[in-house]
Design an enzyme around this catalytic site. Structure first.
Site, PDB file in Angstrom:
ATOM      1  N   HIS A 277       0.838  -1.197   0.000  1.00 10.26           N
ATOM      2  CA  HIS A 277       0.000   0.000   0.000  1.00 10.26           C
ATOM      3  C   HIS A 277       0.879   1.254   0.000  1.00 10.26           C
ATOM      4  CE1 HIS A 277      -3.330   2.692   1.405  1.00 10.26           C
ATOM      5  NE2 HIS A 277      -2.322   3.286   2.043  1.00 10.26           N
ATOM      6  N   GLU A 278       1.892   1.276   0.867  1.00  9.68           N
ATOM      7  CA  GLU A 278       2.781   2.440   0.924  1.00  9.68           C
ATOM      8  C   GLU A 278       3.560   2.603  -0.380  1.00  9.68           C
ATOM      9  OE1 GLU A 278       2.404   4.496   3.249  1.00  9.68           O
ATOM     10  OE2 GLU A 278       1.108   3.163   4.415  1.00  9.68           O
ATOM     11  N   HIS A 281       1.626   4.509  -3.012  1.00  9.84           N
ATOM     12  CA  HIS A 281       1.722   5.974  -2.946  1.00  9.84           C
ATOM     13  C   HIS A 281       2.920   6.473  -3.753  1.00  9.84           C
ATOM     14  CE1 HIS A 281      -1.487   6.626  -0.150  1.00  9.84           C
ATOM     15  NE2 HIS A 281      -0.963   5.844   0.775  1.00  9.84           N
ATOM     16  N   GLU A 357      -5.668   7.210  -0.894  1.00  9.00           N
ATOM     17  CA  GLU A 357      -5.556   6.035  -0.040  1.00  9.00           C
ATOM     18  C   GLU A 357      -6.295   4.837  -0.648  1.00  9.00           C
ATOM     19  OE1 GLU A 357      -3.670   5.643   2.490  1.00  9.00           O
ATOM     20  OE2 GLU A 357      -3.008   7.726   2.633  1.00  9.00           O
TER      21      GLU A 357
END
Length: 424
Positions: A277-278, A281, A357
């Site tokens: 997930h990070e 970004h 997000e």
């Protein structure tokens, strides 16, 4: 003046009562009926005691947020109205003739007074977090962080205020444009030094000790063409039981960081999803997009503050004891306008953040090809932080930079079901 001050406090009391009524009585936090019994239903992964704790903690925390929100605005307004802003300037001018030292003295007292206003709310939040077993940090450690933040804030603002007032005095018409142009490299500088200078003031950062896990995380990074060589962990277990991970910094100082609590509360697949997930970004340039948007917004923000500040001094300068914008006494007025502007813009910035997000969630699913651990990770994040699964609309609108857990988990569950159908 007495009437203005009286009505200000009466308005605050009425506002506090209205928000308290909304949070405790009028708002609806129940999940949609169609999600009852699904993985997004907190009743399926929290016991009755945990459900009660989540509800209580969220309501108290949200109430404190809204009670605290206007106190900074009221403080600046009363300080201006009573002539306190001008009095601090005169006191600083009597001590020294050097403008940059006057700015430091002014900032110290302004920050100290504002800290006294905020401290009761900050202390209550700390005690609340301890009571609900979110925070494990002793009071001495918490006070140390408060003091570090106090002096760090003064140092950074000292530089900003000195430069700002030099520009206001020398370029009365175009100071806001020049300030904005200087603000751009300042943002990048702060983001560059954040991981290596500011963050270590509060926590200890080390390379991830579990080298086998680090190798798998770096493998995901390689699949995403991310030139990462290290993964960092931070010793948050000394302060909290909640879990988190994030991307920080720019350029060569960009870091993927995970809290050590993540390592003890999530299994390997869940950790890999959070890290993916990070990485999402980074791959989707969310940091660059965020900075670009912030720079664009700040241009109009500087213009707005300039125009409204000049109008306020023309209209209320005598009452505020301010004759010109180039006086240090105008600083509370500028800070008041900046704070109000950021609050008004927060629904937009929050919505953009929630979109990013969600996009990172989708990216992580595609990268790991395994949505089931993501559901487990979000359920554990909810449990460890006593996070509200489905917040009231106003709370989400004003506070949430991430999609509520009910949305994130239900999306993942639907994705999992669709995947199973295709496999069948």
């Amino acid at each position: 003046m007495k009437k203005i001050i009286a009505w200000t406090f009466i308005g605050y009391i009425l506002y506090a009562l209205a928000m308290t009524f909304y949070i405790w009585i009028a708002s609806d936090t129940s999940i949609p009926s169609e999600l009852a019994g699904t993985m997004a239903d907190p009743a399926t992964f929290l016991n009755e005691e945990e459900l009660l704790l989540v509800d209580e903690y969220a309501k108290i925390r949200n109430t404190l947020y809204f009670l605290t929100l206007p106190t900074e605005w009221i403080f600046y307004f009363i300080l201006l109205l009573l002539g306190g802003a001008r009095a601090i300037q005169r006191w600083a001018e009597r001590i020294t003739k050097y403008k940059w030292i006057q700015a430091g003295i002014y900032l110290f007292w302004l920050t100290l007074f504002l800290t006294f206003v905020h401290f009761p709310f900050s202390y209550i939040r700390y005690q609340l977090s301890v009571k609900y077993n979110i925070t494990v940090q002793p009071f001495s450690g918490w006070m140390r962080d408060q003091l570090v933040g106090f002096w760090e804030g003064i140092l950074v603002m000292w530089i900003v205020v000195c430069v700002l007032y030099i520009l206001i005095r020398k370029f009365q018409k175009w100071w806001w444009v020049i300030s904005w142009l200087l603000f751009i490299p300042f943002i990048f500088l702060m983001m560059y030094i954040q991981p290596v200078v500011i963050d270590p003031l509060y926590n200890d950062f080390t390379e991830l000790k579990d080298k086998e896990l680090e190798e798998k995380i770096l493998g995901l990074a390689a699949e995403s063409d991310i030139p990462a060589e290290k993964v960092f962990e931070v010793n948050m277990s000394e302060k909290t039981n909640s879990i988190n991970a994030y991307v920080t910094g720019v350029g060569g100082n960009a870091r993927i960081v995970l809290w050590d609590t993540l390592l003890t509360k999530l299994n390997e697949d869940e950790i890999l999803y959070i890290m993916a997930h990070e990485m999402g970004h980074y791959v989707m340039n969310h940091i660059v997009v965020g900075i670009s948007g912030y720079i664009l917004f700040s241009f109009f923000g500087f213009y707005f503050v300039m125009r409204v500040a000049k109008w306020s001094i023309r209209r209320f300068g005598e009452r505020f004891h301010i004759q010109h914008l180039n006086q240090l006494a105008s600083l509370p007025l500028l800070l008041l306008l900046v704070s109000l502007l950021l609050f008004v813009a927060s629904p937009i910035t929050n919505a953009v953040s929630r979109h990013q997000e969600h996009a990172a969630d989708v990216y992580a699913i595609k990268l790991t090809k395994n949505p089931a651990p993501a559901i487990g990770a979000f359920q554990e994040i909810t449990k460890s932080g006593l996070s509200e699964v489905n917040p009231p609309a106003l709370i989400k609108f004003l506070r949430y930079t991430h999609p509520p857990m009910v949305d994130r988990i239900s999306y993942l569950e639907n994705y999992l079901e669709e995947t199973d159908k295709h496999l069948d």
